[in-house]
Design a protein around this motif. Sequence first.
Motif, short mmCIF file in Angstrom:
data_model
loop_
_atom_site.label_atom_id
_atom_site.label_comp_id
_atom_site.label_asym_id
_atom_site.label_seq_id
_atom_site.Cartn_x
_atom_site.Cartn_y
_atom_site.Cartn_z
N CYS A 139 0.83 -1.21 0.00
CA CYS A 139 0.00 0.00 0.00
C CYS A 139 0.87 1.26 0.00
CB CYS A 139 -0.93 0.00 1.21
SG CYS A 139 -2.11 -1.36 1.27
N LEU A 140 1.93 1.25 0.81
CA LEU A 140 2.83 2.40 0.87
C LEU A 140 3.57 2.59 -0.44
CD1 LEU A 140 4.25 1.93 4.48
CD2 LEU A 140 2.64 3.71 3.70
N ALA A 183 3.49 5.82 -2.78
CA ALA A 183 4.73 6.49 -3.15
C ALA A 183 4.85 6.62 -4.67
CB ALA A 183 5.92 5.72 -2.59
N LEU A 184 4.42 5.60 -5.39
CA LEU A 184 4.45 5.66 -6.86
C LEU A 184 3.54 6.77 -7.37
CD1 LEU A 184 5.16 4.56 -9.67
CD2 LEU A 184 3.28 2.92 -9.39
N VAL A 185 2.31 6.81 -6.85
CA VAL A 185 1.36 7.83 -7.31
C VAL A 185 1.88 9.23 -6.96
CG1 VAL A 185 -0.98 8.73 -7.01
CG2 VAL A 185 -0.60 6.26 -7.17
N ARG A 186 2.52 9.37 -5.81
CA ARG A 186 3.08 10.66 -5.42
C ARG A 186 4.13 11.13 -6.43
NH1 ARG A 186 3.42 13.47 -0.54
NH2 ARG A 186 5.23 14.84 -0.34
N LEU A 232 -3.44 5.48 -1.33
CA LEU A 232 -3.13 4.76 -0.10
C LEU A 232 -4.39 4.24 0.57
CD1 LEU A 232 -1.14 3.84 2.06
CD2 LEU A 232 -1.32 6.11 3.10
N TRP A 233 -5.40 5.08 0.69
CA TRP A 233 -6.64 4.64 1.34
C TRP A 233 -7.35 3.57 0.52
CZ3 TRP A 233 -8.57 5.33 6.09
CH2 TRP A 233 -7.99 6.31 6.90
N LEU A 234 -7.35 3.72 -0.80
CA LEU A 234 -7.98 2.70 -1.65
C LEU A 234 -7.27 1.36 -1.51
CD1 LEU A 234 -8.71 4.70 -4.94
CD2 LEU A 234 -10.40 3.79 -3.33
#
Length: 342
Positions: free
Chosen positions: A102-103, A107-110, A122-124
């Motif tokens: 999840c992290l 981090a990738l999306v960030r 992260l929440w999804l």
Amino acid sequence: MQPARSRHWISVLLAIAAGAALRLWFIHAYPEVEGDPLIYGDIAKNWLQHGVYGLTTDQGIHPTLIRLPGYPLFLAICFTLFGMEHYHAVMFAQTAIDLGSCLLIAALVRRIWSSRGSMVALWLAALCPFTANYAATPLAETLSIFCVALGFYSLARLREKPGIPWLLSLTFAISYCALLRPDGALLAVAICPAIFLCSRPTGNAPAPTRRRALKLTIAAGVLSAVPFVPWTARNWRTFHVFQPLAPRYAMDPGDFTYPGFNRWVKTWCVDLVSTSEVYWNGNSDKIEIKNLPPRAFDNTEQYQQTRQLLDDYNQTTTLSPDIDARFEDLAEQRIQHSALRY
């Protein structure tokens, strides 16, 4: 600026806590330690205690290649650290690994989108029940998801900073993903071409030259294939077959693969429920006619024929060559009736 940063980390911790609670609830309410988990566990146990990558039978322990070594290796490590066949410890370890996935997703999306988008991701990821429930089952899926997340995150970092550390991280993800499940090799199919394509400049981010990108692509492909050399060599030495992954029907060389039964199932099975209640029961448990959907019969006569066949099979729950030949005849009837459907 400081309050915003504090809110960000509070949100991260809340997401991880919620994700942990969901997975722990699955472990408490729906632990699944039967079928494939026990096969993996038996291989890991024999590997540790007897030095044989094999399964226990009435005749003793015999070598096998029906499962790739990635997940038995993970179980062997867990059994060594937490106790032999301590499957709940395995589930707790998978919970931690899944939260790590999840992290990595966040981090990738960030990196490729935005900080706000990373929190949504992260929440999804933390609250997705379809992936969270795998933590409660000692199977390779949780680790496979981690490898996919690590692979794409490493690709993004390799794009930003080409070099050995992220290349090794990327190749580990590719290799171990394929060592967990045969379809894990698709990660290499997706990522290796992307390494080369990432040589194209995007925005203000620097990009490696085409020449260096090609070298990185080749290096990733070669390094990710290295772990399969000893596995393939072992299979050749033990079984005299070239088998770099796992066999299609999860059978050892020389075992009867039930071609008629498999062909019959393919004429109607399109869902996981049928796979679980019918296909996986083949040669091990009873198959009830009530568990077959209406699409498994073309007419009343075929229904009666199928019912009689299943009654005969259920007397021994063994797919003998004779029973399998009858499934083949039934499959042929259905294919002739509708070849396009098959």
